[in-house]
Write a protein that holds these residues in place. Structure first.
Motif, mmCIF file in Angstrom:
data_model
loop_
_atom_site.group_PDB
_atom_site.id
_atom_site.type_symbol
_atom_site.label_atom_id
_atom_site.label_comp_id
_atom_site.label_asym_id
_atom_site.label_seq_id
_atom_site.Cartn_x
_atom_site.Cartn_y
_atom_site.Cartn_z
ATOM 1 N N ARG A 46 38.079 40.704 53.986
ATOM 2 C CA ARG A 46 37.676 41.259 52.692
ATOM 3 C C ARG A 46 38.135 42.699 52.511
ATOM 4 N NH1 ARG A 46 33.287 43.856 50.224
ATOM 5 N NH2 ARG A 46 32.232 44.198 52.189
ATOM 6 N N GLU A 47 38.125 43.472 53.581
ATOM 7 C CA GLU A 47 38.514 44.881 53.479
ATOM 8 C C GLU A 47 39.999 45.048 53.163
ATOM 9 O OE1 GLU A 47 39.413 43.550 57.534
ATOM 10 O OE2 GLU A 47 37.586 43.398 56.338
ATOM 11 N N LYS A 48 40.792 43.991 53.368
ATOM 12 C CA LYS A 48 42.224 44.054 53.077
ATOM 13 C C LYS A 48 42.540 43.767 51.607
ATOM 14 C CE LYS A 48 43.543 42.866 57.757
ATOM 15 N NZ LYS A 48 44.176 41.897 58.630
ATOM 16 N N TYR A 49 41.559 43.233 50.887
ATOM 17 C CA TYR A 49 41.771 42.964 49.468
ATOM 18 C C TYR A 49 41.815 44.286 48.713
ATOM 19 C CZ TYR A 49 41.022 41.660 44.650
ATOM 20 O OH TYR A 49 41.146 41.543 43.299
ATOM 21 N N VAL A 50 42.821 44.446 47.872
ATOM 22 C CA VAL A 50 43.001 45.674 47.103
ATOM 23 C C VAL A 50 42.478 45.448 45.693
ATOM 24 C CG1 VAL A 50 44.718 47.306 46.219
ATOM 25 C CG2 VAL A 50 45.057 46.224 48.455
ATOM 26 N N GLU A 51 41.633 46.360 45.219
ATOM 27 C CA GLU A 51 41.092 46.257 43.861
ATOM 28 C C GLU A 51 42.216 46.129 42.847
ATOM 29 O OE1 GLU A 51 37.918 46.238 42.580
ATOM 30 O OE2 GLU A 51 37.036 46.233 44.577
ATOM 31 N N ASN A 52 41.953 45.434 41.775
ATOM 32 C CA ASN A 52 42.884 45.234 40.655
ATOM 33 C C ASN A 52 44.105 44.393 41.021
ATOM 34 O OD1 ASN A 52 41.223 46.770 38.923
ATOM 35 N ND2 ASN A 52 42.126 48.638 39.730
ATOM 36 N N VAL A 53 44.046 43.709 42.137
ATOM 37 C CA VAL A 53 45.069 42.729 42.491
ATOM 38 C C VAL A 53 44.480 41.369 42.134
ATOM 39 C CG1 VAL A 53 46.280 41.650 44.428
ATOM 40 C CG2 VAL A 53 46.069 44.126 44.317
ATOM 41 N N ASN A 54 45.314 40.454 41.703
ATOM 42 C CA ASN A 54 44.854 39.130 41.301
ATOM 43 C C ASN A 54 44.124 38.454 42.462
ATOM 44 O OD1 ASN A 54 44.632 36.385 40.638
ATOM 45 N ND2 ASN A 54 46.455 36.461 39.365
ATOM 46 N N PHE A 55 42.803 38.372 42.349
ATOM 47 C CA PHE A 55 41.964 37.828 43.417
ATOM 48 C C PHE A 55 42.309 36.369 43.699
ATOM 49 C CE2 PHE A 55 38.097 35.712 44.935
ATOM 50 C CZ PHE A 55 37.801 36.479 46.036
#
Length: 67
Positions: A46-55
């Motif tokens: 989860r910590e690798k997910y970047v905000e405002n990237v297509n989830f």
């Protein structure tokens, strides 16, 4: 993104993930296993997910790479 929001987004796309997984394995039980593994990897990273990237695209890529 908060943990609750992240988890809700995962749950919201579960049916889409199952359909996508089924297109790879053509077996409902294996598709469910693939979705479960994808959920585990997404939550673990989860910590690798970047905000405002297509989830949705991010999670679908995890599923494809897991397959």
């Amino acid at each position: 993104m908060k943990t609750q929001e992240f988890n809700k987004k995962l749950i919201d796309i579960k049916d889409n993930l199952k359909y996508f997984a089924f297109s790879f394995v053509s077996n409902e039980e294996e598709a469910n296993d693939l979705v479960q593994e994808t959920f585990y990897k997404a939550i673990s990273n989860r910590e690798k997910y970047v905000e405002n990237v297509n989830f949705k695209a991010w999670v679908f890529t995890i599923l494809k790479n897991t397959f």
